[in-house]
Write a protein that holds these residues in place. Sequence first.
Motif, mmCIF file in Angstrom:
data_model
loop_
_atom_site.group_PDB
_atom_site.id
_atom_site.type_symbol
_atom_site.label_atom_id
_atom_site.label_comp_id
_atom_site.label_asym_id
_atom_site.label_seq_id
_atom_site.Cartn_x
_atom_site.Cartn_y
_atom_site.Cartn_z
ATOM 1 N N ALA A 88 -64.242 25.050 -40.351
ATOM 2 C CA ALA A 88 -63.448 25.751 -41.365
ATOM 3 C C ALA A 88 -62.379 26.603 -40.705
ATOM 4 C CB ALA A 88 -64.342 26.612 -42.252
ATOM 5 N N LEU A 89 -61.346 26.863 -41.474
ATOM 6 C CA LEU A 89 -60.180 27.604 -40.973
ATOM 7 C C LEU A 89 -59.770 28.638 -42.016
ATOM 8 C CD1 LEU A 89 -56.892 25.859 -39.792
ATOM 9 C CD2 LEU A 89 -56.847 27.370 -41.739
ATOM 10 N N ARG A 90 -59.259 29.759 -41.550
ATOM 11 C CA ARG A 90 -58.606 30.681 -42.470
ATOM 12 C C ARG A 90 -57.530 31.450 -41.721
ATOM 13 N NH1 ARG A 90 -63.283 35.270 -43.575
ATOM 14 N NH2 ARG A 90 -63.092 36.337 -41.565
ATOM 15 N N ASN A 91 -56.596 31.942 -42.484
ATOM 16 C CA ASN A 91 -55.525 32.751 -41.922
ATOM 17 C C ASN A 91 -56.114 34.073 -41.450
ATOM 18 O OD1 ASN A 91 -53.063 33.780 -41.249
ATOM 19 N ND2 ASN A 91 -52.372 34.114 -43.345
ATOM 20 N N GLN A 92 -55.642 34.573 -40.328
ATOM 21 C CA GLN A 92 -56.144 35.859 -39.848
ATOM 22 C C GLN A 92 -55.905 36.942 -40.884
ATOM 23 O OE1 GLN A 92 -54.746 37.063 -35.997
ATOM 24 N NE2 GLN A 92 -55.796 35.414 -34.930
ATOM 25 N N GLY A 93 -56.954 37.664 -41.190
ATOM 26 C CA GLY A 93 -56.840 38.744 -42.166
ATOM 27 C C GLY A 93 -57.060 38.309 -43.589
ATOM 28 N N ALA A 94 -57.175 37.010 -43.812
ATOM 29 C CA ALA A 94 -57.369 36.513 -45.179
ATOM 30 C C ALA A 94 -58.844 36.215 -45.417
ATOM 31 C CB ALA A 94 -56.536 35.262 -45.396
ATOM 32 N N GLN A 95 -59.145 35.909 -46.680
ATOM 33 C CA GLN A 95 -60.521 35.600 -47.045
ATOM 34 C C GLN A 95 -60.763 34.112 -47.279
ATOM 35 O OE1 GLN A 95 -62.180 38.645 -46.201
ATOM 36 N NE2 GLN A 95 -63.460 37.840 -47.809
ATOM 37 N N LYS A 96 -59.741 33.425 -47.730
ATOM 38 C CA LYS A 96 -59.895 32.039 -48.171
ATOM 39 C C LYS A 96 -60.147 31.112 -46.988
ATOM 40 C CE LYS A 96 -57.230 28.499 -50.627
ATOM 41 N NZ LYS A 96 -55.985 28.250 -51.393
ATOM 42 N N LEU A 97 -61.234 30.315 -47.095
ATOM 43 C CA LEU A 97 -61.592 29.346 -46.067
ATOM 44 C C LEU A 97 -61.213 27.944 -46.519
ATOM 45 C CD1 LEU A 97 -65.183 30.490 -45.010
ATOM 46 C CD2 LEU A 97 -63.226 30.344 -43.502
ATOM 47 N N VAL A 98 -60.710 27.160 -45.582
ATOM 48 C CA VAL A 98 -60.461 25.745 -45.828
ATOM 49 C C VAL A 98 -61.445 24.967 -44.958
ATOM 50 C CG1 VAL A 98 -58.817 23.861 -45.627
ATOM 51 C CG2 VAL A 98 -58.043 26.130 -46.351
ATOM 52 N N PHE A 99 -62.230 24.121 -45.595
ATOM 53 C CA PHE A 99 -63.271 23.381 -44.882
ATOM 54 C C PHE A 99 -62.853 21.945 -44.601
ATOM 55 C CE2 PHE A 99 -67.056 26.033 -44.805
ATOM 56 C CZ PHE A 99 -66.773 27.008 -45.740
ATOM 57 N N GLY A 100 -63.402 21.398 -43.535
ATOM 58 C CA GLY A 100 -63.317 19.965 -43.301
ATOM 59 C C GLY A 100 -64.337 19.243 -44.162
ATOM 60 N N GLN A 101 -64.375 17.951 -44.048
ATOM 61 C CA GLN A 101 -65.257 17.152 -44.900
ATOM 62 C C GLN A 101 -66.701 17.160 -44.441
ATOM 63 O OE1 GLN A 101 -62.767 13.463 -44.980
ATOM 64 N NE2 GLN A 101 -63.031 13.678 -47.182
ATOM 65 N N GLY A 102 -66.937 17.655 -43.240
ATOM 66 C CA GLY A 102 -68.301 17.756 -42.748
ATOM 67 C C GLY A 102 -68.725 16.555 -41.923
ATOM 68 N N THR A 103 -69.626 16.808 -40.991
ATOM 69 C CA THR A 103 -70.240 15.755 -40.170
ATOM 70 C C THR A 103 -71.745 15.906 -40.249
ATOM 71 O OG1 THR A 103 -68.391 15.687 -38.603
ATOM 72 C CG2 THR A 103 -70.502 14.806 -37.843
#
Lengths: 109, 114
Positions: A88-103
């Motif tokens: 998962a990734l998010r902008n520094q200082g932000a709350q929203k996470l963007v996830f990959g599809q998973g393995t």
Amino acid sequence: AQRVTQPEKLLSVFKGAPVELKCNYSYSGSPELFWYVQYSRQRLQLLLRHISRESIKGFTADLNKGETSFHLKKPFAQEEDSAMYYCALRNQGAQKLVFGQGTRLTINP
Amino acid sequence: DARVTQTPRDKVTEMGQEVTMRCQPILGHNTVFWYRQTMMQGLELLAYFRNRAPLDDSGMPKDRFSAEMPDATLATLKIQPSEPRDSAVYFCASGLSGGGNEQFFGPGTRLTVL
């Protein structure tokens, strides 16, 4: 746009073998990268984050900004590592996470 | 041991019926997130709230989905009418606002729409 790619939906290795779960991202700013794990019948939980630079349960992940990757590695897999892993990734200082599809990782005895 | 709770854990319903999923965030957490997990798409963010106000619901189909926080201890996700393609596991997570803070996930609601 933020995007996280985990190219392998399924990964199977034998106990004691090294394991690497791949994660690539696209983001123009300074991202924070995470690995989350979901064991069978359990809730999703944070495994590690790149800013901590720590090893959790033998797993490590290094942020490679040149290759925009954050691969998860463990030198000797254990059966209890079988689980679903999300990058998962998010902008520094932000709350929203963007996830990959998973393995889904399966460790064979 | 504070945890996010979700109800129901499993829900089977028929197409066209209304579905309401509930989440109780960890006491003191001021951000709440709703995610949907499917085999094809993985984890997708549907909506999130800060201090009970919706900040981003761009991931949510507006025609049938709605998310609210009636108070600081309850978040709801409603689908009306439900469709088979809504079948998924819906996760709620909570955290504290501010950079670097972790999100804590609930156990999920497994929804099956027949």
